[in-house]
Design a protein around this motif. Sequence first.
Motif, mmCIF file in Angstrom:
data_model
loop_
_atom_site.group_PDB
_atom_site.id
_atom_site.type_symbol
_atom_site.label_atom_id
_atom_site.label_comp_id
_atom_site.label_asym_id
_atom_site.label_seq_id
_atom_site.Cartn_x
_atom_site.Cartn_y
_atom_site.Cartn_z
ATOM 1 N N LEU A 158 0.865 -1.383 0.072
ATOM 2 C CA LEU A 158 0.024 0.051 0.054
ATOM 3 C C LEU A 158 0.918 1.276 -0.118
ATOM 4 C CD1 LEU A 158 -2.737 1.326 0.185
ATOM 5 C CD2 LEU A 158 -2.603 1.043 2.973
ATOM 6 N N SER A 159 1.957 1.163 0.913
ATOM 7 C CA SER A 159 2.844 2.276 0.931
ATOM 8 C C SER A 159 3.550 2.578 -0.344
ATOM 9 C CB SER A 159 3.753 2.041 1.983
ATOM 10 O OG SER A 159 4.773 2.983 1.813
ATOM 11 N N ASP A 160 3.822 1.480 -0.814
ATOM 12 C CA ASP A 160 4.581 1.886 -2.244
ATOM 13 C C ASP A 160 3.752 2.321 -3.240
ATOM 14 O OD1 ASP A 160 6.812 0.566 -1.314
ATOM 15 O OD2 ASP A 160 6.369 -1.251 -2.451
ATOM 16 N N VAL A 188 -3.399 -1.261 9.007
ATOM 17 C CA VAL A 188 -2.526 -1.562 8.010
ATOM 18 C C VAL A 188 -2.212 -0.075 7.212
ATOM 19 C CG1 VAL A 188 -2.198 -2.496 5.628
ATOM 20 C CG2 VAL A 188 -3.569 -3.759 7.291
ATOM 21 N N VAL A 189 -3.118 0.791 6.991
ATOM 22 C CA VAL A 189 -2.981 2.181 6.651
ATOM 23 C C VAL A 189 -2.266 2.653 7.651
ATOM 24 C CG1 VAL A 189 -4.120 4.193 6.150
ATOM 25 C CG2 VAL A 189 -5.320 2.235 5.411
ATOM 26 N N ASP A 190 -2.407 2.636 8.786
ATOM 27 C CA ASP A 190 -1.341 3.459 9.712
ATOM 28 C C ASP A 190 0.145 3.284 9.470
ATOM 29 O OD1 ASP A 190 -3.698 4.782 10.734
ATOM 30 O OD2 ASP A 190 -3.727 3.594 12.575
ATOM 31 N N GLU A 191 0.274 1.804 9.296
ATOM 32 C CA GLU A 191 1.608 1.353 9.180
ATOM 33 C C GLU A 191 2.072 1.849 7.893
ATOM 34 O OE1 GLU A 191 2.042 -2.948 9.648
ATOM 35 O OE2 GLU A 191 3.925 -2.870 8.795
ATOM 36 N N ALA A 192 1.169 1.921 6.854
ATOM 37 C CA ALA A 192 1.722 2.388 5.428
ATOM 38 C C ALA A 192 2.007 3.847 5.624
ATOM 39 C CB ALA A 192 0.734 2.075 4.483
ATOM 40 N N LEU A 193 1.346 4.480 6.290
ATOM 41 C CA LEU A 193 1.586 6.062 6.401
ATOM 42 C C LEU A 193 2.908 6.292 6.984
ATOM 43 C CD1 LEU A 193 -1.981 7.551 6.566
ATOM 44 C CD2 LEU A 193 -0.777 6.651 4.576
ATOM 45 N N GLU A 194 3.584 5.546 7.484
ATOM 46 C CA GLU A 194 4.646 5.986 8.479
ATOM 47 C C GLU A 194 5.721 6.227 7.329
ATOM 48 O OE1 GLU A 194 5.838 2.582 10.914
ATOM 49 O OE2 GLU A 194 4.007 2.855 12.075
ATOM 50 N N THR A 195 5.557 5.905 6.065
ATOM 51 C CA THR A 195 6.479 6.104 4.961
ATOM 52 C C THR A 195 5.886 7.068 3.767
ATOM 53 O OG1 THR A 195 5.863 4.006 4.176
ATOM 54 C CG2 THR A 195 8.078 4.230 5.377
ATOM 55 N N CYS A 196 4.722 7.402 4.203
ATOM 56 C CA CYS A 196 4.010 8.409 3.112
ATOM 57 C C CYS A 196 3.866 9.545 3.600
ATOM 58 C CB CYS A 196 2.718 7.597 2.869
ATOM 59 S SG CYS A 196 2.828 5.876 2.208
ATOM 60 N N ALA A 197 4.772 10.682 3.205
ATOM 61 C CA ALA A 197 4.624 11.850 3.668
ATOM 62 C C ALA A 197 3.330 12.663 2.948
ATOM 63 C CB ALA A 197 5.954 12.639 3.369
ATOM 64 N N SER A 198 3.078 12.346 1.830
ATOM 65 C CA SER A 198 2.086 12.972 0.854
ATOM 66 C C SER A 198 0.815 12.997 1.458
ATOM 67 C CB SER A 198 2.251 12.674 -0.457
ATOM 68 O OG SER A 198 1.703 11.218 -0.639
ATOM 69 N N VAL A 199 0.180 12.183 2.372
ATOM 70 C CA VAL A 199 -0.880 12.100 2.438
ATOM 71 C C VAL A 199 -1.459 12.849 3.735
ATOM 72 C CG1 VAL A 199 -2.836 10.347 3.773
ATOM 73 C CG2 VAL A 199 -0.920 9.560 2.021
ATOM 74 N N GLN A 200 -2.284 13.709 3.553
ATOM 75 C CA GLN A 200 -2.825 14.855 4.458
ATOM 76 C C GLN A 200 -4.071 14.500 5.413
ATOM 77 O OE1 GLN A 200 -3.363 18.261 1.934
ATOM 78 N NE2 GLN A 200 -1.419 18.594 1.346
ATOM 79 N N HIS A 201 -4.922 13.529 4.863
ATOM 80 C CA HIS A 201 -5.920 13.140 5.370
ATOM 81 C C HIS A 201 -6.283 11.649 5.246
ATOM 82 C CE1 HIS A 201 -6.979 16.984 7.047
ATOM 83 N NE2 HIS A 201 -6.962 17.532 5.941
ATOM 84 N N VAL A 202 -6.911 11.017 6.235
ATOM 85 C CA VAL A 202 -7.327 9.616 6.165
ATOM 86 C C VAL A 202 -9.027 9.687 6.467
ATOM 87 C CG1 VAL A 202 -7.502 7.205 6.746
ATOM 88 C CG2 VAL A 202 -5.221 8.479 6.800
ATOM 89 N N LEU A 203 -9.633 9.313 5.408
ATOM 90 C CA LEU A 203 -11.159 9.350 5.398
ATOM 91 C C LEU A 203 -11.746 7.986 6.051
ATOM 92 C CD1 LEU A 203 -13.966 11.030 5.340
ATOM 93 C CD2 LEU A 203 -14.055 10.460 2.742
ATOM 94 N N VAL A 204 -12.000 7.835 7.167
ATOM 95 C CA VAL A 204 -12.389 6.550 7.621
ATOM 96 C C VAL A 204 -13.750 6.109 7.848
ATOM 97 C CG1 VAL A 204 -11.845 4.731 9.550
ATOM 98 C CG2 VAL A 204 -10.393 6.847 9.018
ATOM 99 N N TYR A 205 -14.277 5.060 7.108
ATOM 100 C CA TYR A 205 -15.552 4.566 7.029
ATOM 101 C C TYR A 205 -15.682 3.718 8.198
ATOM 102 C CZ TYR A 205 -20.318 2.679 5.771
ATOM 103 O OH TYR A 205 -21.488 2.432 5.779
ATOM 104 N N GLU A 206 -16.794 3.653 8.962
ATOM 105 C CA GLU A 206 -16.957 2.729 10.272
ATOM 106 C C GLU A 206 -17.755 1.490 9.756
ATOM 107 O OE1 GLU A 206 -19.459 4.001 13.548
ATOM 108 O OE2 GLU A 206 -17.793 3.205 14.849
ATOM 109 N N HIS A 207 -17.198 0.600 9.596
ATOM 110 C CA HIS A 207 -17.730 -0.551 9.044
ATOM 111 C C HIS A 207 -17.944 -1.819 10.063
ATOM 112 C CE1 HIS A 207 -19.304 -3.486 6.221
ATOM 113 N NE2 HIS A 207 -18.169 -4.181 5.989
ATOM 114 N N THR A 208 -16.995 -2.317 10.524
ATOM 115 C CA THR A 208 -16.882 -3.358 11.317
ATOM 116 C C THR A 208 -16.922 -3.059 12.862
ATOM 117 O OG1 THR A 208 -14.542 -3.640 11.533
ATOM 118 C CG2 THR A 208 -15.585 -4.802 9.903
#
Length: 633
Positions: A158-160, A188-208
């Motif tokens: 995901l990060s790549d 998984v997203v949190d872990e991926a974002l450790e190496t993704c400086a470009s991401v400004q926001h994460v929009l999270v849908y509550e599903h489970t």
Amino acid sequence: MENFRINTIEEYNQAYKKSVEQPEAFWGDIAENFLWYKKWDKVVDWSFKDYNVKWFDGASLNITENCIDRHLASKAKDIAFIWESNFEDKPNRVITYQQLHNEVCKTANALKYLGVKKGDRVCIYLPMIPEAVYSMLACARIGAIHSIVFAGFSATSLSDRIQDSDCKIVITSDGSYRGDKSINLKNVVDEALETCASVQHVLVYEHTKIKINFNNDKDIWWHELVPLQEAICEPEKMKSEDVLFILYTSGSTGKPKGVVHACGGYMVYTAYTFTNVFQYNEGDIYWCTADVGWVTGHSYITYGPLLCGATSVIFEGVPTYPDAGRFWKIIDKHKVTHFYTAPTAIRALEALGLDFVSPYKLNSLKVLGSVGEPINEEAWHWYNKNIGKEKCPIVDTWWQTETGGILISPLAGITKLKPSYATLPLPGIQPILVDDKGNEIKGNHVEGNLCIKYPWPSIIRTTYGDHERCKQTYFSTYHNLYFTGDGCKRDQNGYYRITGRVDDVMNISGHRIGTAEVESAINMHVDVVESAVVGYPHDIKGQGIYAYVIAPSTTKDHAILIKEIIAEVNKIIGPIAKPDKIQIVSGLPKTRSGKIMRRILRKVAEGDVNNLGDISTLLDPNVVEEIKNGRVK
Ligand code: PRX
């Protein structure tokens, strides 16, 4: 869409002839059926030499207006999607075209609120819920570029992908369900974002409702933002050649590449092929079991069916939960008329026996489809007999992420079928078989490498950020041709049968994975010095992954080492790439120039050990004996 529907084989022949003799007039007429803000100056402009292609250049449009708004006058209350949960006792969600319009506009306004502008990239990492479709259409509404990553890929993958296209926003959910498993996607997203400086926001849908880490600086709950938005969002005027989406796919070398598709041509081609291949009619219920994370989900869950005003089922779960009758139960429940799935699912369900099929009537079915890998004759006959009850045509659709839409396929009920043959090219598609030197193999009853000699509207435009790679991969192997990477037979009647990849790309359960990708994941294990991966025939998956691994200094028990290697591949790519068989070896068969002789490795993996061909050019022929003797059965 009735204006371009083919109804008989004679009409197919006429359409095909016109598409070859007068391609511009042919595609121009078809394109007239859509809403454009401005029409094109030229239908097609192209060169395969220095790869460049433009369809409907000068035109402007918005694909979502064609998918949604223009149906509202007559179809506002018609159903666009019926969502079936992973859990069979959970109620369905039914979404009309009007509701789809409202949800897409709200999501689009939410993205705008988060600062997303035309041309920005948005990564979507979601399970199979309607919000995945809303998110992709919301991007298209405002001219943002969606990049969907299949929610089974690991944090590293995901990060790549996020980094490669500098995504500004990630849309995800707290978790996902797959059968009896619950997965924490947000982790998984949190872990991926450790190496993704470009991401400004994460929009999270509550599903489970699984517990997640919530970072107040970056994360925003979907339910706290999207429902508050206005249900009107003016569609952005897009140029025909503006990018609609990026979708990453594996090749024979390096990291997955971002296949780029453009707005105008993709719209025209996915609608044209959906109508003609499936012969969908008003009132039919269509169900494609793919995930929106793959190209089939883009073209034949979202865009193609919506462009034609169809009603589709979207399914969140897996075919074997709560039992192996789930697909058939859903077909009866929703009176599905068109069912489109992958051979690997058919083979897996076939292996579990007819007891799971017989409780269901399946009498609503009219058309069956197959996609993603060659369908073997046995699976074809099982599908035809037990699911289609010998009254439903099977459309074996051959195409690729790069082709955007189906290129070779029967037209349901029109083309005479031949089991395991994708049959004939669709109008506009000019296949050619060539030998390894690029000479055309003419005539019938022949076999060669499958190329296409003329562009079609949804052909790949580029690989994101690296046009040279696109040229090299698809247009440099054979002069003036698009090379598919597939081998193909043409029978005495001119019917095509795809035989599988001829490059180092494997097809595991319909998923495309490069051998090089798996090797580099295995090589990340500290004890591994080198590895070589090949595909081998697998009864259910089509191909399985066989890895030869050199780990000279380890003192670990091999069983432990193998487990660790599998865990490494899971971590770096995801469970879909995990090797089925791992053989620890002391060396690999290499030529004197250091090239691994994969031919030998493939033969051993296939079990064809007495037929290895010439091994005299090997640096150390003894390695072959060791490999043969230690073969994992
Ligand atoms: O080898 C062919 C195989 O899948 C490859 C494309 O994979 P992907 O880009 O992931 O797209 C899959 C969904 C369109 C092709 O190069 N393939 C796809 N459909 C068929 C097929 N092989 C044989 N028959 C098919 N119907």
